[in-house]
Design an enzyme around this catalytic site. Sequence first.
Site, PDB file in Angstrom:
ATOM      1  N   TYR A 106       0.849  -1.189   0.000  1.00  0.00           N
ATOM      2  CA  TYR A 106       0.000   0.000   0.000  1.00  0.00           C
ATOM      3  C   TYR A 106       0.890   1.245   0.000  1.00  0.00           C
ATOM      4  O   TYR A 106       1.420   1.658   1.032  1.00  0.00           O
ATOM      5  CB  TYR A 106      -0.933   0.017   1.202  1.00  0.00           C
ATOM      6  N   GLY A 142     -16.492   2.734  -2.718  1.00  0.00           N
ATOM      7  CA  GLY A 142     -17.000   4.102  -2.714  1.00  0.00           C
ATOM      8  C   GLY A 142     -18.372   4.281  -3.316  1.00  0.00           C
ATOM      9  O   GLY A 142     -18.969   5.354  -3.196  1.00  0.00           O
ATOM     10  N   LEU A 145     -17.948  -1.223   1.201  1.00  0.00           N
ATOM     11  CA  LEU A 145     -18.736  -0.097   0.695  1.00  0.00           C
ATOM     12  C   LEU A 145     -18.611   0.028  -0.825  1.00  0.00           C
ATOM     13  O   LEU A 145     -18.796   1.099  -1.394  1.00  0.00           O
ATOM     14  CB  LEU A 145     -18.312   1.201   1.386  1.00  0.00           C
TER      15      LEU A 145
END
Length: 324
Positions: A56, A205, A202
């Site tokens: 990341y 987004g 989610l």
Amino acid sequence: MQKRQLGPNGPDVSAIGLGAMSFGGLFGPTDEGESFACLDAMLEVGIDFIDTANIYGMGVSETVLGKWLASRKPQVVIATKASFVADPVRRVDNSEAHLRAELEASLRRMGRDHVELFYIHRREAARPLEEVIGTLSRLIEEGKIGGYGLSEVAPYTLRAAHAIHPCRAVQNEYSLWTRQPELGLIQDCARLGVAFVPFSPLARGMLGDTALPQPTDGFRAANPRFTQPNFSANTQKINGFRAFCAARGWSVPATALAWVLSRGPHLIPIPGTRHAAHLRQWAQAVQISLSPEDLAEIERILPVGFAEGARYGDPQLLAIERYC
């Protein structure tokens, strides 16, 4: 904040965790101040489980976490991952030498002598699973990791790995628009006592209070669900879910997370954000109790399989196990 157990003999953690991928800048520019504010808000709402990975931002996310941990000294549970090799061609390496070296680098960046959970980010198909789980079990014996996890695997890999050494957690994509883990993986995790950790709960987004503009660059721009005509069709369907949430006075992300939490007591979703305001909003999920009528209405609005387009494009499918 509710608590849930992180797999066999694992610690109790907040029912919702925090995905730290965006701290590395993968979804737009970020800075330490913004990331620190988000992490501070995380503590305020009672979240104590953080998920990161060596890739990341190529170490940036772990470095930011390390600086925050050093300055705050909080009591938190951390998961990180390793497997990917980016140079010269992206591939997966589950060798003991690679996993050990990457884990040691992650620990240095975070200023820790161990992590509670260490995932293989992807399974290397050509390497015997016995060898990989052997490496992970030795890391447990040495106190470098509290337990091991598997990411983007099929139920058969979980069963085989768990038979060699108990697995602590499985992390796969799962949300209202990605329901594949219901085809055996969530059930096997429950049967074996393994935590199931949904990432992107989610929908990258899409399940926000306002409609997401169509992405024009980055990972999502190449994802079939975010390209036309799929993107517009998916947005229109999710607008119906927004209306459902608004009628009840609930935020969309909190309701979407409440739905994930309702799928079983062993699910610990890890939505990602670098914004404190977003985190405070979706942390309200634990306050939402979905009735059978609510769940039936959500299923009517967003039935299983509603999303148009595959969840990954062909170039994004490296080492993801498919089982249906």
